[in-house]
Design an enzyme around this catalytic site. Structure first.
Site, short mmCIF file in Angstrom:
data_model
loop_
_atom_site.label_atom_id
_atom_site.label_comp_id
_atom_site.label_asym_id
_atom_site.label_seq_id
_atom_site.Cartn_x
_atom_site.Cartn_y
_atom_site.Cartn_z
N ASP A 68 -27.50 12.11 -9.42
CA ASP A 68 -28.21 10.93 -10.57
C ASP A 68 -28.75 9.87 -9.63
OD1 ASP A 68 -25.54 10.49 -9.19
OD2 ASP A 68 -24.91 8.88 -10.72
N GLU A 123 -25.43 6.10 3.17
CA GLU A 123 -25.34 7.23 2.38
C GLU A 123 -26.38 8.36 2.35
OE1 GLU A 123 -24.95 6.42 -1.81
OE2 GLU A 123 -26.76 4.87 -1.71
#
Length: 642
Positions: free
Chosen positions: A320, A512
Site C-alpha cells: 500500500d 524500512e
C-alpha cells in the site's frame, strides 16, 4: 462435450457475477461494513470530524490514542460540541478526552536477547561482524508490552489485547504487523530468541481464534482486512528450528482456520480462476488510520464505497500503495485491487498447502495431509498455465475482468521462486532472470526497485524494500543453477552494502526502505520514511548468515563518493586560486620594486648632475650616492614605513 458445456456455464456464471457487482456499485448499494464496532476508532461523527480537522500530520496519530474514559462518556462529551466547532475546540476536546498516542504500550527488554548470537562468529570481516552486533542490539529498542490496563479496560484502547510482548517495526508503527512478523520471527530465531519468537506467533494465533484470521496489525481498526497469510510459514520455521512437537500439535488447528478463511472469503467462486485467491476487504468507509487521506482521494469519485474497498484491499496486500493495483498508472483513484489476481498471494497459499500437508504427516494425521496435498497439486497444476506469461517470460498478475496478464513488470514476478510453486525449472528461472535484467531492474546501485513506474507511491520506483530483496535471494539461493546462486549472492551483497553505507551516513539508523538510485532512505506514499526497522534487521542478519564470507562493502561505496568529488573539485579550485594570487603578488611586487629602482637611479643621476655643475670639496663628485643594493634597501625601508 459435457465438460465443455460445464466450463462454458462456469465462465458465464463468473461473468454474470462480475456484471452484477458492477451494477451493484452503480446503484450505490452498500456492500460492506465498518472497520470495527468502535464508534470512536472505526466509524461515526467523532472520527470523521476529528480526522477532517487535520489536527495531526498523520491520521494514524489520533486513532492510536487511548481514551481517558469509557467510550460512552467520550461520545457524550463530544455530543456537546457544536456542529460548527472550530479546529481549536476540537483539539481541546481531544486533549481532554484522550491520552498520548501509543501510551497503551511500555518498553520491554526481551529476556532471551543475547549480545552475540552464535551465527555472528561465522562472519569473516571484523568490521561487518561488529556492525552486525550493533544491528542485533536494536531488538531491545523495539520490544513492547501492553500495559495491564489494556486487559482491564480494552474498550478504551484501539490496541487488540494479546497474551505476549512483541517486537514492533519502529517509527510510527507502535503495534505489530502481520507480514512484518514473518521476517521478524526469522530474525529472532537466528538471534537465538526462541521465546520471543514463539510469543509473537502465539499472539497471531490468538487473533485467528478471535477473528478467524490474522488482522493487518494489532489495532481494532485493522479487523476487516488481513495481510499475506504467512502464519503457517512462521509455525513451520519455528518447528524446524526447535523440533517442538507439542507446539506443532497445538497450532495446527489454528492454521486450518486461517486457511479456511482465505478459501471461503478471499477466493474466486467461479469461472476460469475458480479456487484461486485475491485480496478483498469488505470495508466501505475510509480507513480510520488514513481517514483524511482516503477522503481526499475520493474527491470526484462516483462510487466512493468501491474506492474505499479497493484501498483497504491494497492495504491487505502489504503493497500500500503501488501502481500495480491501478487501472490508470498515473491516477491513484483508479485503484482496482479486487480485480487483480495476484501471483504472489497464490504462490504463498500454494506453499502453505504443501507445508500443511508435510506438517500433518509429521504428527501422523494422514487424512489431513492428503487433503492439503490434493489442494497443493491442484493449485500447482494451474499456477504456470494462469500466471506464466510466455510472451514476456515471467509470472504476472491477472486482470480478471479482461482475463489478461498485467503488462507492467513488478518484483512480484520473482516471488514464486521463494515459495517454490509452479514447478519452475532452471530454464524458466534463467528466462525470468534475462527478462528482469533486460528491463533494467539490476541497473541500480541501491538494490532491486519494486517497479520501474515512478508513480509517487511507496511500493513503486525507486524504493528498495527489504522483503523484496529477501524473496528472490531465497528463491535463487535454492536454485539448481550455479549462475542463479551467484545472482542471489550479488543481490544480497548489494543490499547489505546499501544498508551498511546508509548506517554510516545517516547516524547509525536502519530504514524500512531505501532508494535504488543512491542507497539513501526511501520516500513516497502516505507517510514519511520510518526508522527501526524490524524486517530490515531480520533480513540483514539472515543475509549475513547465508553469506558470512562477505569481506568488503563494495557495491554501494559510490553512494557517498559524489560529495567527495565535489569537495575535491572545490579544494582544487581553491588551491589554484591561492597559487595564482601568490604568483600575482610576487609579480606585482617585482614590478613595484623595479619601478622604485628606476626612480632612485633617476634621483641619483640628477644629484650627480647637480654635484658636477657645482663642484665638490671632497673630490668625490663622481661617486654614486647609492649602490643598487642601497637603493633596494631604501625602497624596502620606505615600504616598511608605509
Amino acid at each position: 462435450s459435457r465438460l465443455v458445456l460445464r466450463e462454458m456455464a462456469e465462465v458465464s456464471l463468473y461473468l454474470s457475477i462480475v456484471s452484477l457487482c458492477a451494477l451493484w456499485s452503480v446503484l450505490g448499494v452498500s456492500r460492506g461494513e465498518h472497520a470495527c464496532e468502535s464508534e470512536v476508532y472505526c466509524y461515526g461523527n467523532l472520527l470523521r470530524r476529528v480526522q477532517l480537522a487535520d489536527l495531526y500530520g498523520d491520521s494514524k496519530e489520533f486513532v492510536d490514542k487511548p481514551m481517558k474514559y469509557d467510550p460512552e462518556a467520550v461520545l457524550a462529551n463530544f455530543s456537546v460540541l457544536p456542529e460548527n466547532a472550530s479546529r481549536e475546540e476540537i483539539r481541546l476536546f481531544v486533549e481532554e478526552n484522550f491520552l498520548a498516542s501509543g501510551s497503551g504500550l511500555e518498553q520491554w527488554a526481551p529476556p532471551d536477547w543475547k549480545k552475540e548470537p552464535a551465527f555472528l562468529s561465522k562472519i569473516a570481516n571484523e568490521t561487518i561482524r561488529k556492525w552486525a552486533i550493533e544491528v542485533n542490539a536494536i531488538w531491545k529498542e523495539l520490544g513492547r508490552a501492553q500495559k495491564n490496563d489494556v486487559m482491564v479496560h480494552p474498550q478504551r484502547y484501539s490496541l487488540i489485547p494479546v497474551p505476549n510482548p512483541f517486537i514492533v517495526p519502529g517509527g510510527r508503527f507502535h503495534e505489530f504487523y502481520y507480514w512484518d512478523t514473518f521476517w521478524v520471527v526469522q530474525g529472532l530465531l537466528l538471534s537465538d530468541m526462541h521465546d520471543t519468537a514463539r510469543g509473537m506467533i502465539e499472539n497471531l494465533a490468538s487473533m485467528v481464534e478471535r477473528n478467524g484470521f490474522v488482522p493487518n496489525g494489532g489495532r481494532v481498526y485493522y479487523q476487516l482486512r488481513s495481510q499475506p497469510p504467512l502464519l503457517t510459514q512462521m509455525a513451520d520455521i519455528f518447528f524446524q528450528t526447535t523440533k517442538n512437537i507439542s507446539f506443532l500439535i497445538d497450532i495446527l488447528p489454528t492454521l486450518d482456520k486461517e486457511y479456511d478463511f482465505w478459501m471461503n472469503n478471499r477466493s474466486v467462486s467461479g469461472g476460469p480462476y475458480k479456487g484461486l485467491n485475491y485480496y478483498h476487504s469488505q470495508l466501505t468507509d475510509p480507513r480510520p488510520e488514513a481517514y483524511r487521506e482516503d477522503v481526499n482521494t475520493s474527491t470526484g469519485v462516483v462510487d466512493k464505497e468501491l474506492l474505499f474497498t479497493n484501498l483497504a484491499s491494497a492495504a491487505e496486500s502489504g503493497w500500500d500503495f503501488s501502481s500495480r493495483w491501478f487501472k490508470n498508472q498515473s491516477r491513484f483513484s483508479s485503484i482496482e485491487t479486487t480485480n487483480i489476481l495476484p501471483v504472489d498471494l497464490n504462490a504463498i497459499l500454494c506453499r502453505n498447502e504443501d507445508t500443511l500437508a508435510k506438517l500433518y504427516k509429521v504428527i501422523g494425521n494422514t487424512s489431513k495431509a492428503e487433503k492439503y496435498l490434493q489442494a497443493y497439486d491442484t493449485r500447482r497444476m494451474k499456477f504456470n498455465s494462469i500466471f506464466w506469461d510466455p510472451s514476456m517470460n515471467l509470472w504476472s498478475d491477472i486482470k480478471m475482468d479482461q482475463q489478461k496478464h498485467q503488462q507492467e513488470t513488478y518484483l512480484s514476478t520473482l516471488l514464486p521462486l521463494a515459495w517454490r510453486c509452479g514447478g519452475a525449472n532452471a530454464t524458466m528461472e534463467s528466462k525470468l532472470l534475462q527478462t528482469i535484467q533486460a528491463k533494467g531492474f539490476f541497473d541500480f546501485i541501491g538494490g532491486l526497485p519494486t517497479s520501474k513506474v515512478d508513480s509517487g507511491q511507496q511500493w513503486d520506483f525507486p524504493n528498495v524494500w527489504p522483503p523484496l530483496q529477501w524473496l528472490p535471494v531465497i528463491g535463487w539461493y535454492n536454485s539448481s543453477s550455479a549462475q542463479l546462486r551467484i545472482v542471489a549472492e550479488k543481490i544480497a551483497n548489494k543490499f547489505i552494502s546499501t544498508v551498511f553505507n546508509a548506517w554510516l551516513k545517516y547516524n547509525q539508523t536502519l530504514y524500512e526502505k531505501y532508494d535504488a538510485r543512491d542507497g539513501s532512505p526511501g520516500s513516497g506514499g502516505e507517510y514519511v520514511i520510518q526508522t527501526g526497522f524490524g524486517w530490515t534487521i531480520a533480513i540483514v542478519l539472515h543475509f549475513l548468515d547465508l553469506y558470512p564470507s562477505i569481506t568488503t562493502i563494495r557495491e554501494t561505496t559510490s553512494v557517498n563518493t559524489e560529495p567527495f568529488w565535489v569537495i575535491g573539485l572545490v579544494l582544487g579550485l581553491l588551491l589554484v586560486t591561492i597559487v595564482t594570487v601568490i604568483l600575482c603578488g610576487v609579480w606585482c611586487r617585482w614590478i613595484y620594486t623595479q619601478g622604485k629602482v628606476k626612480y632612485w637611479r633617476r634621483v641619483q643621476n640628477e644629484h650627480m648632475m647637480v654635484a658636477g655643475s657645482g663642484g665638490s670639496s671632497s673630490g668625490s663628485g663622481n661617486t654614486p650616492l647609492h649602490s643598487d643594493s642601497d637603493i633596494m634597501l631604501i625602497n624596502y625601508g620606505v615600504a616598511d614605513q608605509r
